[in-house]
Design a protein around this motif. Structure first.
Motif, PDB file in Angstrom:
ATOM      1  N   ARG A   2     -16.756 -38.916  -3.747  1.00 24.72           N
ATOM      2  CA  ARG A   2     -16.090 -37.786  -4.410  1.00 24.72           C
ATOM      3  C   ARG A   2     -14.609 -38.074  -4.598  1.00 24.72           C
ATOM      4  O   ARG A   2     -14.044 -37.754  -5.629  1.00 24.72           O
ATOM      5  N   GLU A   3     -13.990 -38.658  -3.569  1.00 22.45           N
ATOM      6  CA  GLU A   3     -12.557 -38.898  -3.630  1.00 22.45           C
ATOM      7  C   GLU A   3     -12.193 -39.851  -4.758  1.00 22.45           C
ATOM      8  O   GLU A   3     -11.144 -39.745  -5.358  1.00 22.45           O
ATOM      9  N   SER A   4     -13.081 -40.812  -5.050  1.00 24.05           N
ATOM     10  CA  SER A   4     -12.762 -41.770  -6.112  1.00 24.05           C
ATOM     11  C   SER A   4     -12.870 -41.134  -7.492  1.00 24.05           C
ATOM     12  O   SER A   4     -12.289 -41.629  -8.445  1.00 24.05           O
ATOM     13  N   LEU A   5     -13.595 -40.038  -7.603  1.00 25.97           N
ATOM     14  CA  LEU A   5     -13.734 -39.364  -8.892  1.00 25.97           C
ATOM     15  C   LEU A   5     -12.679 -38.293  -9.123  1.00 25.97           C
ATOM     16  O   LEU A   5     -12.430 -37.908 -10.243  1.00 25.97           O
ATOM     17  N   GLY A   6     -12.101 -37.784  -8.086  1.00 25.64           N
ATOM     18  CA  GLY A   6     -11.068 -36.755  -8.235  1.00 25.64           C
ATOM     19  C   GLY A   6     -10.412 -36.500  -6.900  1.00 25.64           C
ATOM     20  O   GLY A   6     -11.094 -36.328  -5.907  1.00 25.64           O
ATOM     21  N   ALA A   7      -9.120 -36.511  -6.858  1.00 25.73           N
ATOM     22  CA  ALA A   7      -8.411 -36.404  -5.594  1.00 25.73           C
ATOM     23  C   ALA A   7      -7.979 -34.985  -5.262  1.00 25.73           C
ATOM     24  O   ALA A   7      -7.476 -34.740  -4.196  1.00 25.73           O
ATOM     25  N   ASP A   8      -8.183 -34.067  -6.160  1.00 25.56           N
ATOM     26  CA  ASP A   8      -7.774 -32.677  -6.000  1.00 25.56           C
ATOM     27  C   ASP A   8      -6.266 -32.538  -5.774  1.00 25.56           C
ATOM     28  O   ASP A   8      -5.808 -31.608  -5.143  1.00 25.56           O
ATOM     29  N   VAL A   9      -5.530 -33.485  -6.245  1.00 30.85           N
ATOM     30  CA  VAL A   9      -4.077 -33.395  -6.249  1.00 30.85           C
ATOM     31  C   VAL A   9      -3.594 -33.551  -7.691  1.00 30.85           C
ATOM     32  O   VAL A   9      -2.446 -33.865  -7.927  1.00 30.85           O
ATOM     33  N   GLY A  10      -4.500 -33.344  -8.606  1.00 24.55           N
ATOM     34  CA  GLY A  10      -4.202 -33.533 -10.018  1.00 24.55           C
ATOM     35  C   GLY A  10      -3.387 -32.386 -10.592  1.00 24.55           C
ATOM     36  O   GLY A  10      -2.589 -31.749  -9.905  1.00 24.55           O
ATOM     37  N   VAL A 105     -24.842 -22.999 -16.240  1.00 22.34           N
ATOM     38  CA  VAL A 105     -25.026 -24.451 -16.256  1.00 22.34           C
ATOM     39  C   VAL A 105     -24.066 -25.134 -17.227  1.00 22.34           C
ATOM     40  O   VAL A 105     -23.345 -26.070 -16.853  1.00 22.34           O
ATOM     41  N   ARG A 106     -24.049 -24.712 -18.474  1.00 26.08           N
ATOM     42  CA  ARG A 106     -23.189 -25.375 -19.468  1.00 26.08           C
ATOM     43  C   ARG A 106     -21.698 -25.246 -19.137  1.00 26.08           C
ATOM     44  O   ARG A 106     -20.979 -26.250 -19.162  1.00 26.08           O
ATOM     45  N   PRO A 107     -21.189 -24.037 -18.824  1.00 24.85           N
ATOM     46  CA  PRO A 107     -19.766 -23.963 -18.494  1.00 24.85           C
ATOM     47  C   PRO A 107     -19.400 -24.760 -17.240  1.00 24.85           C
ATOM     48  O   PRO A 107     -18.338 -25.386 -17.193  1.00 24.85           O
ATOM     49  N   GLN A 108     -20.254 -24.768 -16.234  1.00 23.89           N
ATOM     50  CA  GLN A 108     -19.896 -25.513 -15.030  1.00 23.89           C
ATOM     51  C   GLN A 108     -19.959 -27.020 -15.269  1.00 23.89           C
ATOM     52  O   GLN A 108     -19.167 -27.773 -14.697  1.00 23.89           O
ATOM     53  N   ALA A 109     -20.850 -27.470 -16.135  1.00 29.19           N
ATOM     54  CA  ALA A 109     -20.875 -28.898 -16.483  1.00 29.19           C
ATOM     55  C   ALA A 109     -19.597 -29.273 -17.227  1.00 29.19           C
ATOM     56  O   ALA A 109     -18.994 -30.324 -16.964  1.00 29.19           O
ATOM     57  N   LEU A 110     -19.172 -28.418 -18.128  1.00 28.48           N
ATOM     58  CA  LEU A 110     -17.923 -28.667 -18.860  1.00 28.48           C
ATOM     59  C   LEU A 110     -16.739 -28.606 -17.899  1.00 28.48           C
ATOM     60  O   LEU A 110     -15.833 -29.449 -17.950  1.00 28.48           O
ATOM     61  N   GLU A 111     -16.744 -27.642 -16.986  1.00 28.42           N
ATOM     62  CA  GLU A 111     -15.696 -27.550 -15.964  1.00 28.42           C
ATOM     63  C   GLU A 111     -15.637 -28.820 -15.129  1.00 28.42           C
ATOM     64  O   GLU A 111     -14.551 -29.304 -14.771  1.00 28.42           O
ATOM     65  N   CYS A 112     -16.780 -29.390 -14.803  1.00 28.46           N
ATOM     66  CA  CYS A 112     -16.832 -30.634 -14.044  1.00 28.46           C
ATOM     67  C   CYS A 112     -16.078 -31.734 -14.781  1.00 28.46           C
ATOM     68  O   CYS A 112     -15.244 -32.437 -14.194  1.00 28.46           O
ATOM     69  N   LEU A 113     -16.321 -31.867 -16.075  1.00 32.97           N
ATOM     70  CA  LEU A 113     -15.644 -32.895 -16.865  1.00 32.97           C
ATOM     71  C   LEU A 113     -14.150 -32.602 -17.017  1.00 32.97           C
ATOM     72  O   LEU A 113     -13.328 -33.517 -17.001  1.00 32.97           O
ATOM     73  N   PHE A 114     -13.797 -31.323 -17.138  1.00 37.41           N
ATOM     74  CA  PHE A 114     -12.378 -30.952 -17.170  1.00 37.41           C
ATOM     75  C   PHE A 114     -11.710 -31.305 -15.834  1.00 37.41           C
ATOM     76  O   PHE A 114     -10.581 -31.794 -15.806  1.00 37.41           O
ATOM     77  N   ALA A 117     -11.023 -34.915 -15.649  1.00 35.60           N
ATOM     78  CA  ALA A 117      -9.918 -35.252 -16.550  1.00 35.60           C
ATOM     79  C   ALA A 117      -8.575 -34.817 -15.982  1.00 35.60           C
ATOM     80  O   ALA A 117      -7.561 -35.468 -16.211  1.00 35.60           O
ATOM     81  N   ALA A 118      -8.568 -33.730 -15.228  1.00 31.79           N
ATOM     82  CA  ALA A 118      -7.328 -33.201 -14.647  1.00 31.79           C
ATOM     83  C   ALA A 118      -7.017 -33.827 -13.292  1.00 31.79           C
ATOM     84  O   ALA A 118      -6.018 -33.471 -12.665  1.00 31.79           O
ATOM     85  N   GLY A 119      -7.871 -34.734 -12.813  1.00 35.00           N
ATOM     86  CA  GLY A 119      -7.641 -35.372 -11.519  1.00 35.00           C
ATOM     87  C   GLY A 119      -7.929 -34.473 -10.348  1.00 35.00           C
ATOM     88  O   GLY A 119      -7.325 -34.598  -9.282  1.00 35.00           O
ATOM     89  N   ARG A 120      -8.863 -33.548 -10.523  1.00 37.42           N
ATOM     90  CA  ARG A 120      -9.182 -32.580  -9.481  1.00 37.42           C
ATOM     91  C   ARG A 120     -10.633 -32.725  -9.061  1.00 37.42           C
ATOM     92  O   ARG A 120     -11.468 -33.169  -9.837  1.00 37.42           O
ATOM     93  N   LEU A 121     -10.935 -32.308  -7.842  1.00 35.66           N
ATOM     94  CA  LEU A 121     -12.317 -32.281  -7.380  1.00 35.66           C
ATOM     95  C   LEU A 121     -13.055 -31.129  -8.058  1.00 35.66           C
ATOM     96  O   LEU A 121     -12.445 -30.129  -8.448  1.00 35.66           O
ATOM     97  N   PHE A 122     -14.363 -31.263  -8.162  1.00 35.32           N
ATOM     98  CA  PHE A 122     -15.187 -30.206  -8.730  1.00 35.32           C
ATOM     99  C   PHE A 122     -16.197 -29.760  -7.683  1.00 35.32           C
ATOM    100  O   PHE A 122     -16.778 -30.584  -6.981  1.00 35.32           O
ATOM    101  N   ARG A 123     -16.405 -28.468  -7.622  1.00 36.76           N
ATOM    102  CA  ARG A 123     -17.445 -27.905  -6.763  1.00 36.76           C
ATOM    103  C   ARG A 123     -18.229 -26.883  -7.572  1.00 36.76           C
ATOM    104  O   ARG A 123     -17.631 -25.994  -8.187  1.00 36.76           O
ATOM    105  N   VAL A 124     -19.543 -27.035  -7.546  1.00 40.27           N
ATOM    106  CA  VAL A 124     -20.398 -26.057  -8.200  1.00 40.27           C
ATOM    107  C   VAL A 124     -20.146 -24.699  -7.560  1.00 40.27           C
ATOM    108  O   VAL A 124     -20.009 -24.595  -6.340  1.00 40.27           O
ATOM    109  N   TYR A 185     -21.616 -36.152  -6.611  1.00 37.69           N
ATOM    110  CA  TYR A 185     -20.338 -35.541  -6.968  1.00 37.69           C
ATOM    111  C   TYR A 185     -20.494 -34.052  -7.257  1.00 37.69           C
ATOM    112  O   TYR A 185     -19.571 -33.270  -7.067  1.00 37.69           O
ATOM    113  N   ILE A 186     -21.655 -33.664  -7.722  1.00 39.32           N
ATOM    114  CA  ILE A 186     -21.903 -32.256  -8.097  1.00 39.32           C
ATOM    115  C   ILE A 186     -22.415 -31.537  -6.849  1.00 39.32           C
ATOM    116  O   ILE A 186     -23.606 -31.432  -6.612  1.00 39.32           O
ATOM    117  N   SER A 187     -21.502 -31.071  -6.019  1.00 42.66           N
ATOM    118  CA  SER A 187     -21.929 -30.352  -4.814  1.00 42.66           C
ATOM    119  C   SER A 187     -21.175 -29.074  -4.655  1.00 42.66           C
ATOM    120  O   SER A 187     -20.279 -28.761  -5.377  1.00 42.66           O
TER     121      SER A 187
END
Length: 187
Positions: A2-10, A105-114, A117-124, A185-187
């Motif tokens: 997870r950390e390699s995909l987004g550091a949540d300091v973005g 489903v669709r908005p959260q998938a898009l949020e995941c990609l955002f 892109a923003a350098g942040r972690l994603f949580r469902v 990553y999707i957790s």
């Protein structure tokens, strides 16, 4: 992983609002505003005014989530308060929760990609703390599958414009074909 995909300091919420404004204030007369007690979409109330996408407090995740809903909503939906959708508050039963998850489903998938892109972690977000307890895995899997679909077929036009602008601002990968998002990553 997870950390390699987004550091949540973005990117923070203020910068996300600035990027949204550059992308959509001139072309769609829409602004992104933090500080809301609850997320809400308000179409312009006067001719020439701006539509408002309001997100919770100053939470970057809330901002990205609400932008995802806006990017998916069609022209007619964007003329209605909160896009004309229903919202069943926290405390949903199992049946209502599954319906809610189907819409998310669709908005959260898009949020995941955002988020990536923003350098942040994603949580469902199950968004049902006081309701029936359900296994979150089917929803997590559905979100991941939708992410894979977006990676193969592309994002909605406004979604791709915003994702690309976020990625450029944060220094993240701009080419979706180079992105690999494991299910973990999707957790």
């Amino acid at each position: 992983m997870r950390e390699s995909l987004g550091a949540d300091v973005g990117l923070g919420s203020e910068r996300i609002c600035e990027i949204f404004a550059v992308c959509f204030a001139p072309s769609h007369k829409t602004v992104l505003i933090g500080g809301g007690e609850e997320p809400f979409y308000q179409p312009a109330t006067e001719f020439g005014g701006h539509h408002k996408v309001v997100f919770r407090a100053d939470y970057a995740a809330s901002a990205l989530h609400e932008v995802a809903h806006w990017c998916i909503a069609g022209e007619a939906r964007r003329q209605l308060p909160d896009y004309g959708y229903w919202y069943e508050p926290d405390g949903r039963n199992s049946e209502t929760q599954r319906i809610f998850e189907g819409v998310e489903v669709r908005p959260q998938a898009l949020e995941c990609l955002f988020s990536l892109a923003a350098g942040r972690l994603f949580r469902v977000s199950i968004d049902n703390l006081g309701g029936d307890s359900l296994d979150p895995f089917p929803f997590q899997l559905a979100v991941w599958q939708q992410v894979q679909c977006y990676l193969r077929r592309g994002l909605p036009e406004r979604g791709e414009q915003f994702r690309w602008a976020l990625a450029r601002a944060s220094g993240a990968e701009t080419d979706l074909t180079a992105v690999n998002i494991p299910l973990e990553y999707i957790s």
